[in-house]
Design an enzyme around this catalytic site. Structure first.
Site, mmCIF file in Angstrom:
data_model
loop_
_atom_site.group_PDB
_atom_site.id
_atom_site.type_symbol
_atom_site.label_atom_id
_atom_site.label_comp_id
_atom_site.label_asym_id
_atom_site.label_seq_id
_atom_site.Cartn_x
_atom_site.Cartn_y
_atom_site.Cartn_z
ATOM 1 N N ASP A 74 0.434 -1.271 -0.313
ATOM 2 C CA ASP A 74 -0.116 0.279 0.252
ATOM 3 C C ASP A 74 0.632 1.202 0.107
ATOM 4 O OD1 ASP A 74 0.269 -0.688 2.315
ATOM 5 O OD2 ASP A 74 -0.631 -0.740 3.929
ATOM 6 N N ASN A 127 -7.365 -2.291 13.920
ATOM 7 C CA ASN A 127 -9.136 -2.006 13.703
ATOM 8 C C ASN A 127 -9.151 -3.906 12.990
ATOM 9 O OD1 ASN A 127 -8.308 -1.285 11.313
ATOM 10 N ND2 ASN A 127 -9.624 0.343 11.753
ATOM 11 N N HIS A 185 -7.463 -4.389 10.226
ATOM 12 C CA HIS A 185 -7.181 -3.989 8.831
ATOM 13 C C HIS A 185 -5.569 -4.666 8.595
ATOM 14 C CE1 HIS A 185 -4.701 0.197 9.628
ATOM 15 N NE2 HIS A 185 -3.931 -0.884 9.793
ATOM 16 N N GLU A 233 -10.189 -0.786 5.739
ATOM 17 C CA GLU A 233 -10.393 -0.809 6.222
ATOM 18 C C GLU A 233 -11.368 -1.728 6.460
ATOM 19 O OE1 GLU A 233 -7.933 0.567 9.009
ATOM 20 O OE2 GLU A 233 -8.567 3.052 8.110
HETATM 21 C C1 F6R Z 1 1.332 -0.982 6.205
HETATM 22 C C2 F6R Z 1 0.321 -1.777 6.139
HETATM 23 C C3 F6R Z 1 -0.783 -1.483 7.081
HETATM 24 C C4 F6R Z 1 0.509 -2.015 9.161
HETATM 25 C C5 F6R Z 1 -1.225 -1.683 10.145
HETATM 26 C C6 F6R Z 1 0.085 -2.653 11.408
HETATM 27 O O1 F6R Z 1 1.508 -1.198 4.562
HETATM 28 O O2 F6R Z 1 0.190 -2.888 4.971
HETATM 29 O O3 F6R Z 1 -1.702 -2.637 7.227
HETATM 30 O O4 F6R Z 1 0.585 -3.443 9.106
HETATM 31 O O5 F6R Z 1 -1.485 -0.652 9.966
HETATM 32 O O6 F6R Z 1 1.053 -1.537 11.670
HETATM 33 P P1 F6R Z 1 1.894 -0.993 12.436
HETATM 34 O O7 F6R Z 1 3.061 -2.364 11.916
HETATM 35 O O8 F6R Z 1 2.650 0.040 11.955
HETATM 36 O O9 F6R Z 1 1.633 -2.028 13.732
#
Ligand code: F6R
Length: 261
Positions: free
Chosen positions: A72, A141, A143, A148
């Site tokens: 992403d 959450n 995701h 989301e």
């Molecule tokens: C990042 C991504 C997000 C993260 C998620 C957890 O490329 O796709 O889904 O993996 O938000 O983020 P952290 O590791 O910062 O807790």
């Protein structure tokens, strides 16, 4: 359709999660040197990238034939803005290893036509033969990528709004200025992720425990995007003990600790 995730390992701490993840990636590349990887950013995979760099420097893995796609990207920033995931990947990984630039793919944070950018990304993934290993973190959450809650399980790469809690979680990339965190992102879809041959999900820290519990035990439901992984037959989950408070209940095995193998 799979209904449960049965390859779940609890590591002693977040460094052990990173090391186990780096080893899995190395094994994947040793088995298939031209592996196509889908790569995450965020705080969770930092140790994974650091260990992978160590393994490359030690000559244990050769990245010269792999191809990578990032999961992403923020939308509405210059590509070289320090907050983009492209910049993150340069900092933590690509500046330290040799992967031919033409084999490294990012979504364009500054695309004039985001729909065309996303369709082109799906096309490039197909041209590379599909994703061999998708590596994911998970949001508080539930995701995955920037998919989301409410994202369709058959969603493809697209422009999406970012929820406020997710913007707050990413403020660290913008010197903690929440107002600077973009409101939109480009993300590979849940359908894109489920098309990967194998999936590896990492989670560390107490803040992820609820999402992990729901992913494992809750309903398979778009309100918890990571629950879609239960429909895939090759998913490995690596957790630290904080993200997995119910490890006894799920009866999981331990993976080797750093230096312990
Ligand atoms: C990042 C991504 C997000 C993260 C998620 C957890 O490329 O796709 O889904 O993996 O938000 O983020 P952290 O590791 O910062 O807790």
């Amino acid at each position: 359709m799979e209904q449960r995730l049965d390859d779940i390992s609890i590591c002693e701490n977040e460094k052990a999660v990173g090391k186990a993840a780096a080893k899995m990636i190395a094994q994947q590349i040793q088995q298939k040197p031209d592996s196509v990887l889908l790569l995450p950013t965020g705080r969770t995979p930092l140790d994974m990238y650091a260990y992978l760099v160590e393994m490359v420097n030690a000559g244990q893995v050769d990245l010269s034939r792999i191809a990578t796609f990032n999961l992403d990207e923020f939308y509405g920033l210059p590509q070289d803005h320090p907050g983009t995931f492209r910049s993150y990947m340069q900092r933590v990984f690509f500046s330290q290893v040799q992967v031919p630039a033409e084999r490294v793919h990012f979504l364009d944070s500054n695309a004039a036509d985001p729909a065309a950018e996303c369709d082109g990304y799906e096309q490039k993934i197909r041209e590379r033969g599909g994703i061999d290993l998708a590596i994911l973190g998970i949001g508080v959450n539930g995701h995955i990528g920037f998919n989301e809650p409410g994202s369709a399980f058959d969603s493809r790469t697209r422009l999406v709004p970012i929820r406020e809690e997710t913007r707050a979680a990413n403020a660290f990339l913008f010197n903690d200025h929440l107002d600077k965190v973009p409101t939109h992102a480009l993300t590979t879809g849940i359908g894109t992720i489920l098309d990967a041959k194998k999936i590896l999900l990492l989670a560390t820290g107490r803040s992820k425990a609820n999402a992990i519990h729901e992913m494992i035990h809750g309903d398979i439901n778009p309100e918890l995007p990571a629950s879609a992984l239960r429909m895939h037959s090759h998913v490995t989950v690596l957790l630290d003990s904080f993200a997995a408070p119910e490890s006894q209940e799920t009866g999981n095995r331990l993976v080797p600790q750093p230096g312990g193998d």
